[in-house]
Design a protein around this motif. Structure first.
Motif, short mmCIF file in Angstrom:
data_model
loop_
_atom_site.label_atom_id
_atom_site.label_comp_id
_atom_site.label_asym_id
_atom_site.label_seq_id
_atom_site.Cartn_x
_atom_site.Cartn_y
_atom_site.Cartn_z
N GLY A 234 -22.41 12.57 -16.93
CA GLY A 234 -23.36 13.77 -17.07
C GLY A 234 -22.54 15.13 -16.59
O GLY A 234 -23.01 16.07 -17.74
N ASN A 235 -21.87 15.57 -15.99
CA ASN A 235 -20.97 16.66 -15.81
C ASN A 235 -20.25 16.88 -17.26
O ASN A 235 -19.99 18.00 -17.52
CB ASN A 235 -20.33 16.73 -14.75
CG ASN A 235 -21.08 16.98 -13.39
OD1 ASN A 235 -22.31 17.43 -13.56
ND2 ASN A 235 -20.61 16.55 -12.46
N ALA A 236 -19.66 15.92 -17.51
CA ALA A 236 -18.70 15.91 -18.79
C ALA A 236 -19.60 16.26 -20.07
O ALA A 236 -19.06 17.01 -20.83
CB ALA A 236 -18.17 14.52 -19.06
N ALA A 237 -20.80 15.94 -20.00
CA ALA A 237 -21.39 16.43 -21.04
C ALA A 237 -21.81 17.98 -21.05
O ALA A 237 -22.62 18.53 -21.72
CB ALA A 237 -22.88 15.53 -21.10
N GLY A 238 -21.55 18.22 -19.84
CA GLY A 238 -22.00 19.92 -19.47
C GLY A 238 -23.47 20.03 -19.28
O GLY A 238 -24.10 21.15 -19.20
N GLY A 239 -24.20 18.99 -18.68
CA GLY A 239 -25.62 19.28 -18.54
C GLY A 239 -25.90 19.47 -17.05
O GLY A 239 -27.19 19.81 -16.78
N SER A 240 -24.98 19.33 -16.07
CA SER A 240 -25.50 19.61 -14.72
C SER A 240 -24.40 20.96 -14.35
O SER A 240 -23.24 20.81 -14.63
CB SER A 240 -25.04 18.32 -13.89
OG SER A 240 -24.05 17.92 -13.92
N GLY A 241 -24.92 21.36 -13.36
CA GLY A 241 -24.06 22.48 -12.46
C GLY A 241 -23.82 23.80 -13.38
O GLY A 241 -23.43 24.56 -12.87
N ALA B 198 -25.10 13.96 -30.94
CA ALA B 198 -23.70 14.28 -30.94
C ALA B 198 -23.45 15.13 -32.46
O ALA B 198 -23.90 14.28 -33.50
CB ALA B 198 -23.03 13.02 -30.79
N GLY B 199 -22.63 15.96 -32.52
CA GLY B 199 -22.50 16.80 -33.61
C GLY B 199 -23.31 17.40 -33.94
O GLY B 199 -23.20 18.33 -35.10
N LYS B 200 -24.35 17.67 -33.48
CA LYS B 200 -25.78 18.48 -33.80
C LYS B 200 -26.15 19.63 -33.02
O LYS B 200 -26.39 20.56 -33.41
CB LYS B 200 -27.02 17.63 -34.22
CG LYS B 200 -26.95 16.41 -35.27
CD LYS B 200 -28.38 15.71 -35.26
CE LYS B 200 -27.93 14.51 -36.23
NZ LYS B 200 -29.10 13.59 -36.27
N VAL B 201 -25.76 19.32 -31.55
CA VAL B 201 -26.15 20.24 -30.43
C VAL B 201 -24.59 20.42 -29.88
O VAL B 201 -23.85 19.44 -29.46
CB VAL B 201 -26.99 19.73 -29.72
CG1 VAL B 201 -27.19 20.48 -28.53
CG2 VAL B 201 -28.40 19.67 -30.41
N LEU B 202 -24.34 21.65 -29.32
CA LEU B 202 -23.20 21.58 -28.39
C LEU B 202 -23.16 20.92 -27.23
O LEU B 202 -24.29 20.62 -26.83
CB LEU B 202 -23.03 23.20 -28.14
CG LEU B 202 -22.62 24.29 -29.30
CD1 LEU B 202 -22.77 25.63 -28.59
CD2 LEU B 202 -21.37 23.98 -29.87
#
Length: 689
Positions: free
Chosen positions: A521-528, A478-482
């Motif tokens: 998981g989607n909120a974190a932008g990792g999937s889809g 958090a805060g280090k990677v988009l």
């Protein structure tokens, strides 16, 4: 990074010799010190004089066989001493040598297909494995001994050599042949000589396979400087064999890859973990050198990125004054490019676990950055070569590695270079290595997954017990990677998979089953969003599902074949109903098992290795063959038994020893394979679970 950045070339090699080839340098050593050891391999060791004489005899044989100047000679054998004799003989005969992988015959066959050599020098064992029926001309290294014994031991009248001295290979899956000229091979050796400063007292050990650039182009570091090349007597190097050779043969220079250096230098961690003792930080602060390694003055590490904290940990295991070099050397430049060692740093750097330095160019080499990609000018002054690797020149003038272009992940109009995220993941105190890759969900969308492994000197037991789960990793990033670059799941491994060249093998990463749920998981932008640059391999379940109809059909085919090979063995006319139907089903299963065994013979071992079951190479091979035998034996065995008379004791005994006892042995091997390794080589953590 600005387009067109340039790192100045190395020094001009004021001490350059007047030799025209590396062969000339070797022959000078053979003339001046014929009694000195050139190759150390137990009872197969050779002095410079013996090595030169044997190479001369084989060279005469090749010339008499019609070898044309510049023709390529493939060399395929596991005996390293014979490899050295053969490659020198090829150079003496005016040809170009190419060393073939015999450990993985399929790779060797692909290398031969990329070469189309004039002749293959091999032995009887490997001839059968490498010959694919293409009509390749072969000279047996054992059979030619009688013919070469009568040949002169003096050097042949040297024909005008071709422009190419060696053909090296690059590419793990599909080998690509790379011609290397005499001038480049000599310039590469001279560059190495200026950096590592070899002396005749040195004993060099190269851990890589002979077909890899480190050996195929690096043998000159020993034999062109008067030193000795330490090689295994017969079988390939093992970690324990390397360590034993370093101690008993007083090896002073080791050329290896990151994993090999770790196994050699950092071994107290596994000992402490196995005994349950030691503190978590004990290994990192320990500075005592290993008495078994006190002969080492230099270790060169090549093949993959090496972060500063890893290099410092390796350096700490060497005695004071010994050097550890991180070498960047593509195949196209014969293994030279840039090098780095810790004293090059003008000052200590923050976050060493996130920085992988390539350093400065080898003598004669030049590095240009074109849109961030390394373009390397070889030491002989040839055309600049795009490497496919990304880097930047730091303010202190050192080159910093930034990942490989082929590893980039695209999707949704964005491009992610995973090295940037992997470097930040490594800053977690319990993570020693990390890879980031896209994995498909069950619904076909993808998300980023982090594969993490513990530091080599970690003391947790079992290994990797302290690795973070997905929640802890997200908190760390958090805060280090988009957010769109933050992995949404974690796979915890004991070690990252590597190929034979020592590179981290992204293609061998285990493919976890993701739920495909929406939510955090989607909120974190990792999937889809992200998709792999190439399609993912089919899962084992998919292959099995597609193969069931094929196996049933094959069973019917083998039922018919039984009537041809064993007439009457499947005759059910005298068996009453319903037992006849049950035996008919048995015959189908036997045929299907035989077909499954054949499929597993050609594809099973790769599946075992890909799923993390290849760490014990010998046991994995034995288990692979055992499973094949357990499947294929039933069809021929049952047919033979049904036709054998009960009182035919010689035949009954032969069948027992041909089938039953091997089946028991195969079952025991499989039992050892299953029990000696955990059922799952990784601990998968998905944030949606």
């Amino acid at each position: 990074m600005t387009q067109g950045s340039t790192q100045e070339p190395g020094s001009d090699r004021s001490g350059r010799t007047t030799a025209d080839t590396v062969l000339h340098l070797f022959e000078l050593q053979a003339r001046d010190t014929p009694q000195a050891y050139a190759v150390i391999a137990g009872v197969h060791s050779l002095t410079y004089g013996q090595l030169d004489a044997r190479a001369n005899q084989l060279a005469h044989h090749l010339i008499a066989d019609g070898l044309r100047p510049g023709a390529v000679v493939a060399i395929g054998t596991a005996r390293r001493t014979e490899i050295v004799v053969a490659l020198l003989a090829v150079l003496k005969a005016g040809g170009a040598y190419a060393l073939i992988d015999v450990e993985v015959p399929l790779t060797g066959q692909r290398q031969l297909a990329a070469l189309t050599p004039y002749v293959l020098l091999t032995d009887a064992v490997h001839h059968a494995r490498l010959d694919d029926g293409s009509g390749l001309r072969v000279i047996r290294l054992g059979a030619e001994a009688a013919e070469t014994a009568g040949r002169p031991t003096e050097a042949p009248e040297r024909p005008e050599p071709g422009a190419t001295a060696a053909v090296l290979f690059t590419g793990a899956t599909v080998p690509r042949a790379v011609p290397v000229g005499h001038v480049r091979l000599l310039a590469a050796h001279e560059g190495w000589a200026e950096v590592i400063r070899p002396v005749p007292e040195d004993r060099h050990l190269i851990t890589h396979g002979p077909d890899l650039t480190s050996f195929a182009g690096g043998w000159t570091r020993a034999l062109c400087s008067g030193g000795a090349l330490v090689v295994p007597e017969r079988t390939p190097w093992t970690p324990e064999g390397i360590r034993r050779a370093v101690e008993t043969e007083q090896v002073s220079v080791v050329h290896t890859d990151p994993a090999g250096a770790t196994r050699l230098l950092i071994r107290d961690a596994s000992t402490a973990a196995g005994s349950g003792g030691g503190s978590a930080g004990g290994a990192r602060s320990r500075r005592d050198s290993d008495p078994a390694l006190r002969s080492l003055r230099l270790v060169t590490v090549t093949g993959d990125r090496l972060f500063l904290d890893e290099q410092a940990a390796l350096q700490a295991r060497l005695r004071a004054g010994a050097r550890l070099l991180n070498v960047y050397g593509p195949t196209e430049t014969a293994g030279v490019g840039a090098w780095f060692e810790l004293p090059q740093l003008p000052r200590p750097l923050d976050d060493p676990e996130q920085i992988a330095l390539i350093g400065t160019p080898f003598p004669g080499c030049r590095v240009d950055l074109r849109d961030g990609e390394i373009s390397l000018t070889p030491p002989d002054g040839g055309d600049a070569i795009p490497t496919g690797d990304r880097a930047e020149i730091r303010p202190d003038g050192l080159l910093e590695f930034r990942g490989r272009i082929r590893d980039r992940i695209t999707g949704g109009g964005a491009v992610l270079h995973p090295h940037a995220v992997e470097s930040v993941i490594r800053s977690h105190p319990d993570v020693g290595a990390a890879l980031v890759a896209p994995v498909l969900d069950g619904d076909g969308t993808g998300r980023l997954v982090a594969y993490v492994a513990p530091p080599a000197d970690a003391h947790s037991w079992p290994p990797g017990a302290d690795l973070p789960d997905s929640g802890r990793l997200r908190a760390h990033l958090a805060g280090k990677v988009l957010p769109t670059w933050t992995p949404s799941a974690v796979v915890r491994l004991r070690t990252l998979p590597r190929n034979r060249a020592g590179q981290e093998d992204r293609e061998a990463l285990l493919q976890p089953v993701l739920t495909g749920k929406t939510g955090h998981g989607n909120a974190a932008g990792g999937s889809g969003k992200y998709a792999a640059a190439s399609s993912s391999p089919p899962t084992a379940f998919g292959l099995v599902g597609c193969g069931i109809p094929l196996l049933i059909a094959t069973g019917l085919i083998f039922f018919v074949l039984s009537k041809i090979f064993w007439p009457g063995s499947t005759d059910l006319s005298g068996v009453p109903h319903p037992w006849a139907f049950l035996f008919f089903v048995l015959y189908l299963f036997e045929g299907a098992a035989f077909a499954a065994g054949l499929l597993f013979l050609f594809g099973g071992r790769a599946w075992m290795v890909r799923n993390g079951r290849g760490e014990r190479r010998g046991l994995t091979t034995a288990a692979h063959l055992a499973v094949v035998y357990l499947l294929v034996a039933w069809w021929p065995q049952d047919n033979f038994y049904r036709l054998a008379a009960k009182q035919d004791w010689p035949l009954q005994a032969a069948l027992v020893y041909a089938f039953n006892i091997p089946l028991m042995i195969a079952a025991g091997i499989v039992a050892a394979y299953v029990t000696l390794k955990p059922p799952s080589p990784f601990d998968f953590d998905d944030e949606d679970d």
